[in-house]
Design an enzyme around this catalytic site. Structure first.
Site, short mmCIF file in Angstrom:
data_model
loop_
_atom_site.label_atom_id
_atom_site.label_comp_id
_atom_site.label_asym_id
_atom_site.label_seq_id
_atom_site.Cartn_x
_atom_site.Cartn_y
_atom_site.Cartn_z
N LEU A 128 21.25 -31.66 48.93
CA LEU A 128 21.76 -31.86 50.29
C LEU A 128 22.80 -30.79 50.60
O LEU A 128 23.63 -30.44 49.75
CB LEU A 128 22.39 -33.25 50.41
CG LEU A 128 21.42 -34.42 50.25
CD1 LEU A 128 22.19 -35.74 50.27
CD2 LEU A 128 20.36 -34.40 51.35
N ASP B 140 23.50 -32.87 40.45
CA ASP B 140 23.80 -34.03 39.59
C ASP B 140 25.21 -33.95 39.01
O ASP B 140 25.43 -34.28 37.83
CB ASP B 140 22.75 -34.14 38.46
CG ASP B 140 21.34 -34.25 39.00
OD1 ASP B 140 21.14 -34.96 40.01
OD2 ASP B 140 20.43 -33.62 38.44
N HIS C 193 19.86 -40.66 38.63
CA HIS C 193 19.33 -39.56 37.82
C HIS C 193 18.96 -40.09 36.43
O HIS C 193 19.74 -40.84 35.84
CB HIS C 193 20.38 -38.44 37.70
CG HIS C 193 19.89 -37.27 36.93
ND1 HIS C 193 18.95 -36.39 37.44
CD2 HIS C 193 20.16 -36.85 35.67
CE1 HIS C 193 18.68 -35.47 36.54
NE2 HIS C 193 19.39 -35.73 35.45
C1 GAR Z 1 13.44 -41.36 38.90
O1 GAR Z 1 13.32 -41.32 37.50
C2 GAR Z 1 14.75 -40.76 39.35
O2 GAR Z 1 15.82 -41.05 38.48
C3 GAR Z 1 14.41 -39.29 39.33
O3 GAR Z 1 13.12 -39.21 39.88
C4 GAR Z 1 12.43 -40.42 39.57
C5 GAR Z 1 11.89 -41.00 40.85
O4 GAR Z 1 11.10 -42.11 40.55
N1 GAR Z 1 15.36 -38.52 40.07
C6 GAR Z 1 15.76 -37.32 39.70
O5 GAR Z 1 15.34 -36.75 38.72
C7 GAR Z 1 16.80 -36.69 40.61
N2 GAR Z 1 17.49 -35.63 39.95
P1 GAR Z 1 10.66 -43.09 41.72
O6 GAR Z 1 10.10 -42.20 42.85
O7 GAR Z 1 9.60 -43.94 41.12
O8 GAR Z 1 11.86 -43.87 42.16
#
Ligand code: GAR
Length: 209
Positions: A100, A152, A116
């Site tokens: 963002l 992050d 995360h």
């Molecule tokens: C999740 O594991 C979340 O923590 C990660 O993407 C996945 C989304 O899963 N986010 C990141 O890596 C952000 N840096 P979802 O679409 O099933 O909620």
């Protein structure tokens, strides 16, 4: 008996992909375990499975497609405008895979949180679970944090620890972490919306634990 009227906080979820974290938030809301209501899903991808989940639950969706904007700056402004119109009390990044911009974060100070899949500050960025496996850590986990302009890097609200098993693959580890993500995210949303979260620089305290 006195009935307690809960304020209906407005939550806007941003998601790019399959949306299981979005689903966890919706389920918590529908079963009365969330201090707010998801007023909209905003996605940067018209193909996100998360959009279908929102549709099934009658939650309005907005697509701000990066491909429709000539530059990152214009996309950032489009995203800001779309979210601003929804008047959120809290913006939740639930698998939203873009950084963002400053204008967005300045518009919603202290109101944007992210989940995360690692124990930050370890393994920031993409493929956090693979990074953890490759590094050989014995414990992995997930983190919910306030969002700042870094990748992050914002102040940590909550974390959950998950053991890494000897025969783990990226998929099995990610699945074990995901279970914890779903409940941690709901807990942290409630903590922030209830006003129990205090931030002092990088340190976040939650009154009442
Ligand atoms: C999740 O594991 C979340 O923590 C990660 O993407 C996945 C989304 O899963 N986010 C990141 O890596 C952000 N840096 P979802 O679409 O099933 O909620």
């Amino acid at each position: 008996m006195n009935s307690v009227i809960q304020p209906e906080f407005r939550i806007v979820v941003l998601a790019s992909g399959r949306g299981t974290n979005l689903q966890a938030i919706i389920d918590a809301s529908e079963s009365g375990r969330l201090l707010g209501k998801v007023v909209a899903l905003v996605s940067d991808s018209p193909d996100a499975v998360a959009l279908e989940r929102a549709r099934r639950h009658g939650i309005p969706q907005v697509v701000v497609d990066r491909k429709s904007y000539a530059s990152k700056n214009e996309f950032d402004l489009g995203l800001l405008e779309a979210v601003r119109r929804l008047s959120p009390d809290l913006v939740v990044l639930a698998g939203f895979m873009r950084l963002l911009g400053r204008s967005f974060l300045e518009r919603f100070p202290g109101k944007v949180i992210n989940i995360h899949p690692s124990l930050l500050p370890a393994f920031k960025g993409l493929q956090a679970q693979k990074q953890a496996l490759d590094y050989g850590v014995k414990y992995a986990g997930c983190t919910v944090h306030f969002v700042d302009e870094g990748v992050d890097t914002g102040p940590i609200i909550g974390q959950r620890v998950v053991p890494v098993l000897p025969d783990d693959t990226e998929d099995t580890l990610a699945a074990r972490i995901l279970v914890e993500e779903h409940s941690l995210l709901v807990e942290c949303i409630n903590a922030v919306l209830s006003g129990r979260v205090r931030t002092d620089g990088r340190k976040v305290t939650i009154d009442g634990g």
